[in-house]
Design an enzyme around this catalytic site. Structure first.
Site, mmCIF file in Angstrom:
data_model
loop_
_atom_site.group_PDB
_atom_site.id
_atom_site.type_symbol
_atom_site.label_atom_id
_atom_site.label_comp_id
_atom_site.label_asym_id
_atom_site.label_seq_id
_atom_site.Cartn_x
_atom_site.Cartn_y
_atom_site.Cartn_z
ATOM 1 N N VAL B 76 37.724 -12.705 -4.197
ATOM 2 C CA VAL B 76 37.825 -11.451 -3.446
ATOM 3 C C VAL B 76 36.619 -11.382 -2.519
ATOM 4 O O VAL B 76 35.472 -11.503 -2.972
ATOM 5 C CB VAL B 76 37.811 -10.248 -4.412
ATOM 6 C CG1 VAL B 76 37.876 -8.940 -3.650
ATOM 7 C CG2 VAL B 76 38.962 -10.356 -5.412
ATOM 8 N N CYS B 77 36.847 -11.187 -1.241
ATOM 9 C CA CYS B 77 35.730 -11.148 -0.286
ATOM 10 C C CYS B 77 34.846 -9.940 -0.557
ATOM 11 O O CYS B 77 35.321 -8.805 -0.584
ATOM 12 C CB CYS B 77 36.246 -11.097 1.147
ATOM 13 S SG CYS B 77 34.894 -10.844 2.328
#
Lengths: 97, 118, 118
Positions: B76-77
């Site tokens: 997940v960024c």
């Protein structure tokens, strides 16, 4: 290169831009809402027919089925997800968003 | 083949997440390695742990987490997550928060990088 | 090292894709990649001179664009047909770019390892 188009050609110009840019013989895969473009007699039929002169055009079966798209322009090839993966094995993918 | 996957849309609102999942399933069935799945833009919501869809619908976060349990790296960024109120306490098991450097690495190392979005 | 192209097609400000796409370019510049950016279709508005988002309260990025080159993105192509279709000319573009036809974009695209659409 494999060109993937997922947006509806009736409300978005991604298919048009893809056809403008794609090099001759590069395959085009229609997924998601883009599969709605394959019905004969539609406003985008001539765009797809022209595209098929220079490109193999595929449509993803799960998306066709989900939308009840039961008739297609001559020349459109149907692939399932396994066929989608095979296209990606053969070509680097590029998604037109 | 090593395949990297970028998901740019959130769950339910758009089919991109479903398409990415189905593609990954089919790729793994053919023996390919998924280098990682990088969630960007609203895509970060795909692994939101508080997700509770109706029982007769697919559970998108659970589905991703199960894929993670099979060894697929779910990233997940961090920048996109922070912007949207997602932090390490709010993501599913078998997923992790990391930077865009991971996406860069995926671009360099994978044989194919495929994007699902809108 | 990978050859990576950012293919921008969306208008700025109406959605976040253009901005979060630019954030990817800025981060990727820190890694050893060869970067190129293409602006076509509505994305040509991302390069339009005179943007002022202050009244919207949205962070503008026209001031960030000139640094693209410093971040390793040396090739910036704009499609002429997209400009023409929107009543724009080279004079409307805020940063140094190459204005090219579809074929030039296709040729550069064919050389890439990865294309990231925003």
């Amino acid at each position: 290169m494999l060109h993937i188009v997922s947006r509806s050609p009736f409300s978005d110009d991604s298919l048009k831009s893809c056809v403008r840019i794609a090099k001759k013989d590069d395959p085009i895969l229609l997924t998601e809402d883009a599969v709605t473009g394959v019905m004969p007699g539609s406003a985008v039929a001539s765009l797809l027919q022209d595209a098929m002169k220079s490109h193999a055009v595929y449509a993803l079966s799960a998306d066709l089925k989900a939308r009840g798209v039961d008739r297609m322009l001559d020349g459109i090839k149907v692939v399932d997800y396994a066929g989608f993966v095979e296209l990606v094995e053969q070509h680097k993918p590029m998604t037109w968003l | 083949m090593k395949i990297g996957v970028l998901v740019q849309e959130g769950p339910y609102n758009h089919e991109a997440s479903d398409s990415a999942y189905k593609f990954i399933e089919a790729a793994m069935a053919k023996g390919h390695t998924i280098q990682g799945v990088f969630f960007y833009d609203d895509g970060v919501y795909n692994v939101a742990s508080k997700m509770e869809p109706p029982q007769d619908d697919r559970h998108i976060a659970k589905r991703w987490s199960e894929l993670g349990a099979k060894g697929v790296d779910l990233i997940v960024c961090v920048a996109a997550a922070k912007r949207r109120g997602i932090n390490p306490d709010l993501i599913m098991p078998n997923s992790r928060i990391s930077g865009l450097g991971q996406l860069s690495e995926m671009c360099t190392e994978a044989d194919r990088l495929i994007t699902f979005g809108d | 090292m990978a050859k990576i192209m950012f293919l921008n097609r969306k208008a700025p400000h109406g959605s976040i894709y253009a901005w979060e796409g630019l954030e990817v370019v800025l981060i990727f510049g820190a890694f050893d990649n060869e970067l190129a950016a293409v602006y076509m279709d509505d994305a040509v508005f991302s390069l339009k001179k005179g943007q002022d988002t202050s009244e919207l309260g949205i962070k503008g990025f026209i001031q960030t664009l000139p640094v693209l080159e410093d971040y390793g993105c040396e090739t910036i192509l704009v499609e002429k047909e997209s400009l023409d279709a929107r009543g724009m000319t080279a004079d409307d573009i805020a940063i140094p770019v190459q204005i090219v036809d579809a074929e030039a974009i296709a040729n550069l695209m064919a050389e890439q390892d990865v294309i990231l659409p925003f």
